[in-house]
Design a protein around this motif. Structure first.
Motif, PDB file in Angstrom:
ATOM      1  N   ILE A  68      13.424  13.643   4.916  1.00  5.48           N
ATOM      2  CA  ILE A  68      14.290  12.649   5.538  1.00  5.48           C
ATOM      3  C   ILE A  68      14.204  11.339   4.758  1.00  5.48           C
ATOM      4  N   GLY A  69      13.026  11.060   4.206  1.00  4.84           N
ATOM      5  CA  GLY A  69      12.787   9.847   3.439  1.00  4.84           C
ATOM      6  C   GLY A  69      11.349   9.795   2.971  1.00  4.84           C
ATOM      7  N   GLU A  70      10.949   8.619   2.521  1.00  2.00           N
ATOM      8  CA  GLU A  70       9.585   8.426   2.045  1.00  2.00           C
ATOM      9  C   GLU A  70       8.835   7.496   2.989  1.00  2.00           C
ATOM     10  N   LEU A  71       7.512   7.664   3.021  1.00  2.00           N
ATOM     11  CA  LEU A  71       6.664   6.868   3.887  1.00  2.00           C
ATOM     12  C   LEU A  71       5.368   6.559   3.152  1.00  2.00           C
ATOM     13  N   LEU A  72       4.958   5.302   3.200  1.00  2.33           N
ATOM     14  CA  LEU A  72       3.699   4.896   2.594  1.00  2.33           C
ATOM     15  C   LEU A  72       2.601   5.031   3.631  1.00  2.33           C
ATOM     16  N   ILE A  73       1.555   5.774   3.263  1.00  2.00           N
ATOM     17  CA  ILE A  73       0.407   5.910   4.146  1.00  2.00           C
ATOM     18  C   ILE A  73      -0.822   5.382   3.416  1.00  2.00           C
ATOM     19  N   LEU A  74      -1.696   4.702   4.142  1.00  2.00           N
ATOM     20  CA  LEU A  74      -2.909   4.119   3.573  1.00  2.00           C
ATOM     21  C   LEU A  74      -4.104   4.905   4.098  1.00  2.00           C
ATOM     22  N   ILE A  75      -4.809   5.547   3.164  1.00  2.00           N
ATOM     23  CA  ILE A  75      -5.900   6.451   3.531  1.00  2.00           C
ATOM     24  C   ILE A  75      -7.224   5.854   3.068  1.00  2.00           C
ATOM     25  N   PRO A  76      -8.208   5.707   3.973  1.00  2.00           N
ATOM     26  CA  PRO A  76      -9.526   5.249   3.544  1.00  2.00           C
ATOM     27  C   PRO A  76     -10.094   6.192   2.474  1.00  2.00           C
ATOM     28  N   GLY A  77     -10.758   5.607   1.488  1.00  2.00           N
ATOM     29  CA  GLY A  77     -11.277   6.382   0.365  1.00  2.00           C
ATOM     30  C   GLY A  77     -12.162   7.543   0.767  1.00  2.00           C
TER      31      GLY A  77
END
Length: 135
Positions: A68-77
């Motif tokens: 549907i689109g793109e999404l930025l996700i922030l994942i702890p290292g």
């Protein structure tokens, strides 16, 4: 209108029962701190440890594509290092939506401050849990 090919249809069918929404709906109706489950194919990976010498930079910025689109996700290292995935792998992530608040302040000729909230900052997902999905 864009045609959806068979592989895209399969991806949507695989994600739909597992996610709480898709990228487009999060951008349109999502609010800060909404709990969400999202998923998609990894499109880009940016490891902040490689770009910064700060100790608290242990965040991996991952762009996923859910068709549907793109999404930025922030994942702890720490979560990322236990995940063992690469570009084009399929992942499922649970977390909260977050968008930076931006305000522009203008001053009128009468010296009155006019504050206007900007709403053009995209939603991101701050990940609490992530797993690899088999394609």
């Amino acid at each position: 209108m864009q045609q959806i090919n068979d592989s895209s249809k399969r991806l949507i069918q695989q994600l739909q029962p597992k996610v709480s929404g898709f990228s487009h709906s999060f951008q349109l109706t999502g609010k800060n701190n909404d709990e969400v489950v999202c998923g998609g194919k990894i499109k880009q990976i940016n490891d902040m440890n490689l770009l910064s010498d700060e100790e608290n930079a242990d965040i991996i910025y991952v762009t996923i594509d859910d068709v549907i689109g793109e999404l930025l996700i922030l994942i702890p290292g720490e979560l990322w290092r236990n995940l063992n995935v690469k570009k084009d792998d399929l992942i499922l992530a649970e977390g909260i939506l977050h968008s930076l608040r931006k305000e522009c302040t203008f001053q009128s000729k009468a010296g009155v401050d006019i504050v206007i909230a900007r709403r053009d900052e995209p939603m991101r997902v701050l990940v609490k849990k992530v797993e690899r999905l088999d394609a």
